[in-house]
Design a protein around this motif. Structure first.
Motif, PDB file in Angstrom:
ATOM      1  N   LEU A 115      54.272  37.731  66.774  1.00 43.32           N
ATOM      2  CA  LEU A 115      55.605  37.215  67.076  1.00 43.32           C
ATOM      3  C   LEU A 115      56.644  37.701  66.070  1.00 43.32           C
ATOM      4  O   LEU A 115      57.838  37.717  66.371  1.00 43.32           O
ATOM      5  CB  LEU A 115      55.582  35.688  67.120  1.00 43.32           C
ATOM      6  CG  LEU A 115      54.756  35.073  68.260  1.00 43.32           C
ATOM      7  CD1 LEU A 115      54.760  33.557  68.161  1.00 43.32           C
ATOM      8  CD2 LEU A 115      55.305  35.518  69.614  1.00 43.32           C
ATOM      9  N   GLY A 116      56.186  38.110  64.896  1.00 40.34           N
ATOM     10  CA  GLY A 116      57.107  38.686  63.923  1.00 40.34           C
ATOM     11  C   GLY A 116      57.596  40.064  64.305  1.00 40.34           C
ATOM     12  O   GLY A 116      58.586  40.560  63.743  1.00 40.34           O
ATOM     13  N   TRP A 117      56.915  40.687  65.254  1.00 37.72           N
ATOM     14  CA  TRP A 117      57.281  42.041  65.681  1.00 37.72           C
ATOM     15  C   TRP A 117      58.103  42.061  66.960  1.00 37.72           C
ATOM     16  O   TRP A 117      58.497  43.133  67.427  1.00 37.72           O
ATOM     17  CB  TRP A 117      56.015  42.868  65.924  1.00 37.72           C
ATOM     18  CG  TRP A 117      55.197  43.136  64.704  1.00 37.72           C
ATOM     19  CD1 TRP A 117      55.582  42.986  63.404  1.00 37.72           C
ATOM     20  CD2 TRP A 117      53.843  43.622  64.662  1.00 37.72           C
ATOM     21  NE1 TRP A 117      54.550  43.337  62.565  1.00 37.72           N
ATOM     22  CE2 TRP A 117      53.479  43.734  63.300  1.00 37.72           C
ATOM     23  CE3 TRP A 117      52.921  43.961  65.640  1.00 37.72           C
ATOM     24  CZ2 TRP A 117      52.219  44.180  62.896  1.00 37.72           C
ATOM     25  CZ3 TRP A 117      51.663  44.407  65.249  1.00 37.72           C
ATOM     26  CH2 TRP A 117      51.315  44.519  63.895  1.00 37.72           C
ATOM     27  N   ILE A 118      58.332  40.925  67.573  1.00 37.96           N
ATOM     28  CA  ILE A 118      58.888  40.902  68.921  1.00 37.96           C
ATOM     29  C   ILE A 118      60.051  39.921  68.991  1.00 37.96           C
ATOM     30  O   ILE A 118      60.147  38.987  68.189  1.00 37.96           O
ATOM     31  CB  ILE A 118      57.778  40.508  69.931  1.00 37.96           C
ATOM     32  CG1 ILE A 118      58.177  40.800  71.364  1.00 37.96           C
ATOM     33  CG2 ILE A 118      57.370  39.059  69.762  1.00 37.96           C
ATOM     34  CD1 ILE A 118      57.003  40.706  72.334  1.00 37.96           C
ATOM     35  N   SER A 119      60.965  40.153  69.931  1.00 39.83           N
ATOM     36  CA  SER A 119      62.126  39.279  70.097  1.00 39.83           C
ATOM     37  C   SER A 119      62.358  39.005  71.576  1.00 39.83           C
ATOM     38  O   SER A 119      62.120  39.867  72.430  1.00 39.83           O
ATOM     39  CB  SER A 119      63.373  39.956  69.497  1.00 39.83           C
ATOM     40  OG  SER A 119      64.536  39.252  69.857  1.00 39.83           O
ATOM     41  N   TYR A 120      62.845  37.793  71.866  1.00 37.06           N
ATOM     42  CA  TYR A 120      63.160  37.403  73.236  1.00 37.06           C
ATOM     43  C   TYR A 120      64.620  36.957  73.367  1.00 37.06           C
ATOM     44  O   TYR A 120      65.000  36.382  74.382  1.00 37.06           O
ATOM     45  CB  TYR A 120      62.252  36.248  73.687  1.00 37.06           C
ATOM     46  CG  TYR A 120      60.781  36.507  73.494  1.00 37.06           C
ATOM     47  CD1 TYR A 120      60.048  37.234  74.422  1.00 37.06           C
ATOM     48  CD2 TYR A 120      60.121  36.023  72.374  1.00 37.06           C
ATOM     49  CE1 TYR A 120      58.701  37.469  74.249  1.00 37.06           C
ATOM     50  CE2 TYR A 120      58.767  36.252  72.182  1.00 37.06           C
ATOM     51  CZ  TYR A 120      58.070  36.976  73.117  1.00 37.06           C
ATOM     52  OH  TYR A 120      56.724  37.208  72.932  1.00 37.06           O
ATOM     53  N   ASP A 121      65.424  37.223  72.353  1.00 36.24           N
ATOM     54  CA  ASP A 121      66.791  36.694  72.321  1.00 36.24           C
ATOM     55  C   ASP A 121      67.717  37.342  73.340  1.00 36.24           C
ATOM     56  O   ASP A 121      68.620  36.692  73.858  1.00 36.24           O
ATOM     57  CB  ASP A 121      67.390  36.863  70.921  1.00 36.24           C
ATOM     58  CG  ASP A 121      66.718  35.961  69.897  1.00 36.24           C
ATOM     59  OD1 ASP A 121      66.152  34.933  70.323  1.00 36.24           O
ATOM     60  OD2 ASP A 121      66.757  36.286  68.706  1.00 36.24           O
ATOM     61  N   ASP A 122      67.533  38.605  73.585  1.00 38.27           N
ATOM     62  CA  ASP A 122      68.459  39.342  74.452  1.00 38.27           C
ATOM     63  C   ASP A 122      67.650  40.075  75.515  1.00 38.27           C
ATOM     64  O   ASP A 122      67.051  41.113  75.248  1.00 38.27           O
ATOM     65  CB  ASP A 122      69.283  40.332  73.619  1.00 38.27           C
ATOM     66  CG  ASP A 122      70.260  41.143  74.450  1.00 38.27           C
ATOM     67  OD1 ASP A 122      70.400  40.855  75.666  1.00 38.27           O
ATOM     68  OD2 ASP A 122      70.887  42.059  73.904  1.00 38.27           O
ATOM     69  N   LEU A 123      67.642  39.539  76.728  1.00 36.74           N
ATOM     70  CA  LEU A 123      66.828  40.112  77.797  1.00 36.74           C
ATOM     71  C   LEU A 123      67.658  40.905  78.803  1.00 36.74           C
ATOM     72  O   LEU A 123      67.199  41.205  79.894  1.00 36.74           O
ATOM     73  CB  LEU A 123      66.044  38.990  78.505  1.00 36.74           C
ATOM     74  CG  LEU A 123      65.125  38.168  77.597  1.00 36.74           C
ATOM     75  CD1 LEU A 123      64.343  37.142  78.422  1.00 36.74           C
ATOM     76  CD2 LEU A 123      64.173  39.061  76.817  1.00 36.74           C
ATOM     77  N   ARG A 124      68.865  41.275  78.421  1.00 37.57           N
ATOM     78  CA  ARG A 124      69.687  42.122  79.287  1.00 37.57           C
ATOM     79  C   ARG A 124      69.138  43.545  79.330  1.00 37.57           C
ATOM     80  O   ARG A 124      68.517  44.011  78.380  1.00 37.57           O
ATOM     81  CB  ARG A 124      71.135  42.156  78.778  1.00 37.57           C
ATOM     82  CG  ARG A 124      71.870  40.819  78.875  1.00 37.57           C
ATOM     83  CD  ARG A 124      73.221  40.921  78.201  1.00 37.57           C
ATOM     84  NE  ARG A 124      73.061  41.170  76.772  1.00 37.57           N
ATOM     85  CZ  ARG A 124      74.070  41.529  75.979  1.00 37.57           C
ATOM     86  NH1 ARG A 124      75.285  41.708  76.470  1.00 37.57           N
ATOM     87  NH2 ARG A 124      73.858  41.713  74.688  1.00 37.57           N
ATOM     88  N   ILE A 125      69.397  44.230  80.412  1.00 33.61           N
ATOM     89  CA  ILE A 125      68.961  45.621  80.571  1.00 33.61           C
ATOM     90  C   ILE A 125      70.210  46.496  80.494  1.00 33.61           C
ATOM     91  O   ILE A 125      70.974  46.604  81.454  1.00 33.61           O
ATOM     92  CB  ILE A 125      68.249  45.836  81.919  1.00 33.61           C
ATOM     93  CG1 ILE A 125      67.096  44.840  82.076  1.00 33.61           C
ATOM     94  CG2 ILE A 125      67.741  47.268  82.032  1.00 33.61           C
ATOM     95  CD1 ILE A 125      66.484  44.813  83.463  1.00 33.61           C
ATOM     96  N   ARG A 126      70.435  47.099  79.355  1.00 28.66           N
ATOM     97  CA  ARG A 126      71.653  47.883  79.152  1.00 28.66           C
ATOM     98  C   ARG A 126      71.513  49.260  79.783  1.00 28.66           C
ATOM     99  O   ARG A 126      70.452  49.878  79.727  1.00 28.66           O
ATOM    100  CB  ARG A 126      71.965  47.996  77.672  1.00 28.66           C
ATOM    101  CG  ARG A 126      72.310  46.672  77.015  1.00 28.66           C
ATOM    102  CD  ARG A 126      72.699  46.854  75.555  1.00 28.66           C
ATOM    103  NE  ARG A 126      73.138  45.597  74.970  1.00 28.66           N
ATOM    104  CZ  ARG A 126      72.324  44.692  74.424  1.00 28.66           C
ATOM    105  NH1 ARG A 126      71.013  44.932  74.404  1.00 28.66           N
ATOM    106  NH2 ARG A 126      72.792  43.585  73.912  1.00 28.66           N
TER     107      ARG A 126
END
Length: 326
Positions: free
Chosen positions: A273-284
């Motif tokens: 979990l220290g390597w991954i983020s779920y804060d911004d799930l937009r697809i730019r």
């Protein structure tokens, strides 16, 4: 050089249990709307776990999310393409290929950001030592394959100099420990598992190669389901994005939810979990364009769908940082 002809298929066996589960129709004992979503047991699908664990809070008991667990991407895509499930947390690149082949799908959100480690065996001191060795990836059409190409190019190692094998993620740490492969690139928690088990070490993380983010897993929905259930589909995506905020919250309760869906110990999960983020799930769009160009460059997709054809992340884009709709 055509990468599609280079790969050794490590495992393509389907689980009869999983396939039969996919063919089970929704229960007729309830009037609630049901959406069936496929996934593999990886941290990249964590927003689904938190949505599943708390779905009555999101849907007030009027709808149901039914998670269908698969053991390989091949199984999952067979079910998705055939309409046995309504959507999935799936490798972005696999979904793009299905869209190219005429399957009615669209990407509604990312599954995560980052969290794709390049793991090498402890005996590898220099990437040049990968020449003549096997490197495992979960699928030809994956961010992990793109990362492998970038890594080999950076190290000055010709792609043809390594044996690239497809392997289910859960098998990779053991394969590295047993010397079947010299390196692997995979979704979490299997990178952290290899490190914690002492069979390998992190050579790179995905952010070392890609501008901003290597698009890896996405939430995709079948168009026929979304068209037939527009309000439920929108509410599901909104709830999924809100659940992603919970997935990245390092509370004891959040850790317990992760562990309810992932059979890993505390140390592995903490590192993962220290390597991954779920804060911004937009697809730019600029990220998608990078992916589209890279897949074409590697001769993995002939005519990848344009951003406007494949991506519909309006729900996620319209949510503020607190996970509330504007």
């Amino acid at each position: 050089m055509n990468r599609r002809k280079k790969l050794t298929i490590y495992s393509m066996l389907c689980s009869s249990f999983v396939v039969s589960a996919c063919q089970t129709p929704p229960s007729a004992e309830t009037d609630r709307e049901v959406i069936r979503i496929g996934h593999l047991p990886i941290t990249h699908a964590a927003p689904l776990y938190f949505l599943d664990a708390n779905q009555d809070d999101y849907f007030d008991g009027g709808a149901e999310v039914e998670l269908v667990r698969f053991s390989s991407w091949i199984e999952l895509m067979d079910a998705l393409n055939a309409g046995r499930i309504d959507g999935a947390s799936v490798l972005f690149e696999l979904a793009m290929k299905a869209k190219e082949r005429g399957i009615g799908l669209h990407a509604a959100a990312l599954g995560h950001r980052e969290g794709n480690a390049v793991i090498t065996g402890n005996e590898i001191d220099d990437l040049a030592e990968l020449k003549g060795e096997s490197v495992a990836i979960p699928h030809t059409l994956s961010a992990h394959h793109l990362l492998l190409d970038e890594m080999l190019e950076r190290a000055g190692v010709p792609y043809d100099a390594v044996d690239v094998v497809e392997m289910p993620p859960a098998e990779m740490p053991a394969a590295l420990g047993e010397g079947q492969v010299a390196s692997y690139i995979v979704a979490e928690p299997f990178g952290a598992l290899g490190v914690q088990n002492g069979v390998g070490e992190v050579e790179y993380q995905s952010q070392d190669f890609c501008p901003d983010n290597c698009l890896c897993c996405a939430l995709v929905l079948r168009d026929d389901f979304a068209d037939a259930n527009p309000e439920f589909a929108d509410k599901f995506v909104e709830s999924y994005a809100a659940a992603g905020k919970e997935a990245g919250d390092p509370t004891e309760q959040a850790i317990e939810t992760h562990q309810a869906y992932l059979d890993v110990d505390d140390n592995v999960l903490e590192q993962s979990l220290g390597w991954i983020s779920y804060d911004d799930l937009r697809i730019r769009e600029e990220e998608y364009d990078y992916l589209q160009n890279k897949l074409t460059e590697m001769d993995l997709i002939d005519e990848p769908p344009d951003y406007s054809e494949f991506v519909n992340d309006e729900i996620v884009r319209d949510m503020d940082m607190d996970g509330e709709s504007r």
